[in-house]
Write a protein that holds these residues in place. Structure first.
Motif, PDB file in Angstrom:
ATOM      1  N   VAL A   1       0.866  -1.175   0.000  1.00 52.66           N
ATOM      2  CA  VAL A   1       0.000   0.000   0.000  1.00 52.66           C
ATOM      3  C   VAL A   1       0.903   1.225   0.000  1.00 52.66           C
ATOM      4  CG1 VAL A   1      -1.749   1.275   1.313  1.00 52.66           C
ATOM      5  CG2 VAL A   1      -1.833  -1.229   1.210  1.00 52.66           C
ATOM      6  N   ASP A   2       0.609   2.192  -0.867  1.00 54.02           N
ATOM      7  CA  ASP A   2       1.453   3.369  -1.004  1.00 54.02           C
ATOM      8  C   ASP A   2       1.292   4.342   0.166  1.00 54.02           C
ATOM      9  OD1 ASP A   2       3.004   5.513  -1.898  1.00 54.02           O
ATOM     10  OD2 ASP A   2       1.686   6.021  -3.558  1.00 54.02           O
ATOM     11  N   GLN A   3       0.085   4.761   0.469  1.00 51.68           N
ATOM     12  CA  GLN A   3      -0.157   5.788   1.478  1.00 51.68           C
ATOM     13  C   GLN A   3      -0.702   5.156   2.760  1.00 51.68           C
ATOM     14  OE1 GLN A   3      -0.668   9.515   0.786  1.00 51.68           O
ATOM     15  NE2 GLN A   3      -0.618   9.521  -1.449  1.00 51.68           N
ATOM     16  N   TRP A   4      -0.172   5.553   3.894  1.00 52.12           N
ATOM     17  CA  TRP A   4      -0.600   4.948   5.159  1.00 52.12           C
ATOM     18  C   TRP A   4      -2.075   5.204   5.431  1.00 52.12           C
ATOM     19  CZ3 TRP A   4      -2.427   7.146   9.663  1.00 52.12           C
ATOM     20  CH2 TRP A   4      -2.320   8.531   9.779  1.00 52.12           C
TER      21      TRP A   4
ATOM     22  N   ILE B   1      12.504   8.470  21.273  1.00 55.28           N
ATOM     23  CA  ILE B   1      12.333   7.596  20.113  1.00 55.28           C
ATOM     24  C   ILE B   1      11.351   8.325  19.194  1.00 55.28           C
ATOM     25  CG2 ILE B   1      11.478   5.390  19.234  1.00 55.28           C
ATOM     26  CD1 ILE B   1      14.053   5.116  20.866  1.00 55.28           C
ATOM     27  N   GLY B   2      11.787   8.578  17.978  1.00 58.52           N
ATOM     28  CA  GLY B   2      10.930   9.259  17.007  1.00 58.52           C
ATOM     29  C   GLY B   2      10.196   8.256  16.138  1.00 58.52           C
ATOM     30  N   LEU B   3       9.035   8.684  15.673  1.00 54.56           N
ATOM     31  CA  LEU B   3       8.212   7.873  14.784  1.00 54.56           C
ATOM     32  C   LEU B   3       7.833   8.758  13.612  1.00 54.56           C
ATOM     33  CD1 LEU B   3       6.987   4.999  14.992  1.00 54.56           C
ATOM     34  CD2 LEU B   3       4.920   6.076  15.835  1.00 54.56           C
ATOM     35  N   MET B   4       8.064   8.260  12.395  1.00 58.23           N
ATOM     36  CA  MET B   4       7.787   9.076  11.224  1.00 58.23           C
ATOM     37  C   MET B   4       7.249   8.198  10.099  1.00 58.23           C
ATOM     38  SD  MET B   4      10.349  11.614   9.072  1.00 58.23           S
ATOM     39  CE  MET B   4      11.708  10.474   9.215  1.00 58.23           C
ATOM     40  N   ILE B   5       6.212   8.698   9.443  1.00 59.55           N
ATOM     41  CA  ILE B   5       5.704   8.088   8.218  1.00 59.55           C
ATOM     42  C   ILE B   5       5.755   9.186   7.172  1.00 59.55           C
ATOM     43  CG2 ILE B   5       3.769   6.965   7.065  1.00 59.55           C
ATOM     44  CD1 ILE B   5       2.723   6.214   9.877  1.00 59.55           C
ATOM     45  N   ALA B   6       6.693   9.093   6.260  1.00 57.76           N
ATOM     46  CA  ALA B   6       6.835  10.119   5.230  1.00 57.76           C
ATOM     47  C   ALA B   6       6.318   9.575   3.901  1.00 57.76           C
ATOM     48  CB  ALA B   6       8.282  10.576   5.125  1.00 57.76           C
ATOM     49  N   GLY B   7       6.948   8.514   3.423  1.00 60.58           N
ATOM     50  CA  GLY B   7       6.448   7.838   2.241  1.00 60.58           C
ATOM     51  C   GLY B   7       6.921   8.365   0.906  1.00 60.58           C
TER      52      GLY B   7
END
Length: 140
Positions: free
Chosen positions: A46-49, A80-86
């Motif tokens: 899947v492309d976009q979260w 702790i960082g969390l990132m969803i860029a894509g």
């Protein structure tokens, strides 16, 4: 054409997995933003979260949370960082990054040649930490 993450999941490209289950995998990033940087990737391409079913998105977050707790204990970062860029790969992936500053999230500063022995050690230690915390998907 399958994404690079699908090829990693399918075993066509090697990776240092720390977690696997029927819905997702997690492995060390080969271009880490900081030591111990992991990616949590759904098996579904899947492309976009935002296009993931809510339960699947929640599961990725749960796995990232477990990994982040292990990273905190092992590496003792400030956060702790969390990132969803894509933007890098058209396949959802959650970055779980030990942080000492916001600069740790700058892709221009990624380590393009991390020490393979250190990555191997981190893979083992993170997977063992997940297993010790009772996460059945740990890849020990």
């Amino acid at each position: 054409m399958p994404t690079i993450f699908t090829r990693i999941i399918d075993g066509e490209i090697g990776a240092r997995f720390v977690y696997k289950d029927s819905a997702c995998v997690a492995f060390l990033d080969v271009r880490p933003l900081a030591r111990g940087h992991c990616l949590v990737v759904p098996r579904s391409e899947v492309d976009q979260w935002t296009d993931l079913p809510a339960g699947e998105a929640a599961h990725l977050t749960e796995v990232a949370h477990a990994i982040g707790n292990v990273q905190m204990r092992l590496l003792n970062p400030t956060r702790i960082g969390l990132m969803i860029a894509g933007f890098e790969v058209p396949h959802v992936h959650v970055h779980v990054v030990p942080l000492d500053s916001m600069a740790n999230l700058d892709f221009a500063l990624a380590d393009t040649s991390p020490d393979p022995e250190d990555l191997d050690e981190l893979q083992t230690r993170i997977a063992e930490g997940l297993a010790a915390a009772g996460h059945e998907g740990a890849t020990t």
